[in-house]
Design a protein around this motif. Structure first.
Motif, PDB file in Angstrom:
ATOM      1  N   ARG A 148       0.823  -1.222   0.000  1.00 23.42           N
ATOM      2  CA  ARG A 148       0.000   0.000   0.000  1.00 23.42           C
ATOM      3  C   ARG A 148       0.855   1.268   0.000  1.00 23.42           C
ATOM      4  O   ARG A 148       0.708   2.136   0.872  1.00 23.42           O
ATOM      5  CB  ARG A 148      -0.940  -0.006   1.184  1.00 23.42           C
ATOM      6  CG  ARG A 148      -1.971  -1.128   1.128  1.00 23.42           C
ATOM      7  CD  ARG A 148      -2.972  -1.003   2.258  1.00 23.42           C
ATOM      8  NE  ARG A 148      -4.071  -1.955   2.131  1.00 23.42           N
ATOM      9  CZ  ARG A 148      -5.117  -1.995   2.931  1.00 23.42           C
ATOM     10  NH1 ARG A 148      -5.211  -1.137   3.938  1.00 23.42           N
ATOM     11  NH2 ARG A 148      -6.063  -2.891   2.746  1.00 23.42           N
ATOM     12  N   THR A 149       1.715   1.404  -0.967  1.00 17.62           N
ATOM     13  CA  THR A 149       2.595   2.573  -1.011  1.00 17.62           C
ATOM     14  C   THR A 149       1.817   3.854  -1.294  1.00 17.62           C
ATOM     15  O   THR A 149       2.299   4.948  -0.992  1.00 17.62           O
ATOM     16  CB  THR A 149       3.686   2.382  -2.061  1.00 17.62           C
ATOM     17  OG1 THR A 149       3.070   2.139  -3.330  1.00 17.62           O
ATOM     18  CG2 THR A 149       4.588   1.211  -1.710  1.00 17.62           C
ATOM     19  N   TYR A 150       0.616   3.741  -1.842  1.00 17.49           N
ATOM     20  CA  TYR A 150      -0.191   4.930  -2.125  1.00 17.49           C
ATOM     21  C   TYR A 150      -0.594   5.641  -0.841  1.00 17.49           C
ATOM     22  O   TYR A 150      -0.948   6.815  -0.849  1.00 17.49           O
ATOM     23  CB  TYR A 150      -1.439   4.554  -2.924  1.00 17.49           C
ATOM     24  CG  TYR A 150      -2.314   3.521  -2.264  1.00 17.49           C
ATOM     25  CD1 TYR A 150      -2.186   2.175  -2.575  1.00 17.49           C
ATOM     26  CD2 TYR A 150      -3.257   3.894  -1.303  1.00 17.49           C
ATOM     27  CE1 TYR A 150      -2.976   1.220  -1.950  1.00 17.49           C
ATOM     28  CE2 TYR A 150      -4.043   2.950  -0.688  1.00 17.49           C
ATOM     29  CZ  TYR A 150      -3.899   1.614  -1.017  1.00 17.49           C
ATOM     30  OH  TYR A 150      -4.673   0.678  -0.401  1.00 17.49           O
ATOM     31  N   ALA A 151      -0.561   4.931   0.274  1.00 19.05           N
ATOM     32  CA  ALA A 151      -0.967   5.524   1.549  1.00 19.05           C
ATOM     33  C   ALA A 151       0.200   6.136   2.322  1.00 19.05           C
ATOM     34  O   ALA A 151      -0.011   6.761   3.360  1.00 19.05           O
ATOM     35  CB  ALA A 151      -1.638   4.462   2.416  1.00 19.05           C
ATOM     36  N   VAL A 152       1.395   5.993   1.811  1.00 20.37           N
ATOM     37  CA  VAL A 152       2.572   6.495   2.530  1.00 20.37           C
ATOM     38  C   VAL A 152       2.626   8.021   2.475  1.00 20.37           C
ATOM     39  O   VAL A 152       2.452   8.628   1.408  1.00 20.37           O
ATOM     40  CB  VAL A 152       3.855   5.888   1.938  1.00 20.37           C
ATOM     41  CG1 VAL A 152       5.087   6.533   2.558  1.00 20.37           C
ATOM     42  CG2 VAL A 152       3.885   4.382   2.159  1.00 20.37           C
ATOM     43  N   ARG A 153       2.910   8.617   3.603  1.00 18.75           N
ATOM     44  CA  ARG A 153       3.093  10.071   3.665  1.00 18.75           C
ATOM     45  C   ARG A 153       4.578  10.423   3.737  1.00 18.75           C
ATOM     46  O   ARG A 153       5.026  11.333   3.051  1.00 18.75           O
ATOM     47  CB  ARG A 153       2.374  10.641   4.882  1.00 18.75           C
ATOM     48  CG  ARG A 153       2.498  12.140   5.015  1.00 18.75           C
ATOM     49  CD  ARG A 153       1.666  12.673   6.157  1.00 18.75           C
ATOM     50  NE  ARG A 153       0.234  12.532   5.905  1.00 18.75           N
ATOM     51  CZ  ARG A 153      -0.497  13.414   5.229  1.00 18.75           C
ATOM     52  NH1 ARG A 153       0.072  14.502   4.739  1.00 18.75           N
ATOM     53  NH2 ARG A 153      -1.783  13.228   5.056  1.00 18.75           N
ATOM     54  N   VAL A 154       5.301   9.705   4.551  1.00 14.83           N
ATOM     55  CA  VAL A 154       6.726   9.981   4.739  1.00 14.83           C
ATOM     56  C   VAL A 154       7.482   8.656   4.861  1.00 14.83           C
ATOM     57  O   VAL A 154       6.980   7.693   5.454  1.00 14.83           O
ATOM     58  CB  VAL A 154       6.974  10.833   6.003  1.00 14.83           C
ATOM     59  CG1 VAL A 154       8.432  10.850   6.409  1.00 14.83           C
ATOM     60  CG2 VAL A 154       6.469  12.257   5.793  1.00 14.83           C
ATOM     61  N   MET A 155       8.686   8.631   4.303  1.00 17.08           N
ATOM     62  CA  MET A 155       9.578   7.494   4.515  1.00 17.08           C
ATOM     63  C   MET A 155      10.868   8.002   5.126  1.00 17.08           C
ATOM     64  O   MET A 155      11.306   9.123   4.841  1.00 17.08           O
ATOM     65  CB  MET A 155       9.847   6.752   3.207  1.00 17.08           C
ATOM     66  CG  MET A 155       8.621   6.001   2.708  1.00 17.08           C
ATOM     67  SD  MET A 155       8.982   4.861   1.368  1.00 17.08           S
ATOM     68  CE  MET A 155       9.961   3.636   2.209  1.00 17.08           C
TER      69      MET A 155
END
Length: 125
Positions: free
Chosen positions: A27-34
């Motif tokens: 679910r990378t579409y939900a990532v805000r910050v890495m």
């Protein structure tokens, strides 16, 4: 959930450079910050630096020295950490992490839901 796999660690000499990679999937579409964290033996996990997955904002930590540079490729879902002029004290296991939460400060590891297994970086004299 986001799956993260780090690579690129190894044994280098002081002064060398190394580039770590972190491949993200799920679910990378939900990532805000890495972010990148590191943990040396006997020490707590520490924040290194982070980057917004939405825009180009970078949240500097130890990277303020300019030796560590975070970057990303959101098309390939890849996170990178370019480490230059490595020092013995940079020896640690390096982890990438992802969060979907908004925060003013992304240095707390409690913010991150997903973690990679880590990649070992050892710097010798």
């Amino acid at each position: 959930q986001v799956q993260l796999v780090e690579s690129g660690g190894g044994l280098v000499q002081a002064g060398d450079s190394l580039r770590l990679s972190c491949a993200a999937s799920g679910r990378t579409y939900a990532v805000r910050v890495m972010a990148w964290f590191r943990q040396a033996p006997g020490e707590e996990r520490k924040f290194v630096t982070a980057i917004s997955w939405i825009d180009d904002k970078i949240y500097s930590g130890d990277s303020r020295s300019g030796r560590f540079i975070i970057s990303k490729d959101t098309v390939k879902d890849m996170l990178y950490l370019q480490m230059n002029n490595l020092r013995i004290e940079d020896t640690a296991t390096y982890y990438c992490a992802a969060t979907r939460y908004y925060a003013d400060d992304y240095s707390g590891d409690f913010l991150y839901d997903d973690w990679g297994q880590g990649t070992q970086v050892t710097v010798s004299s």
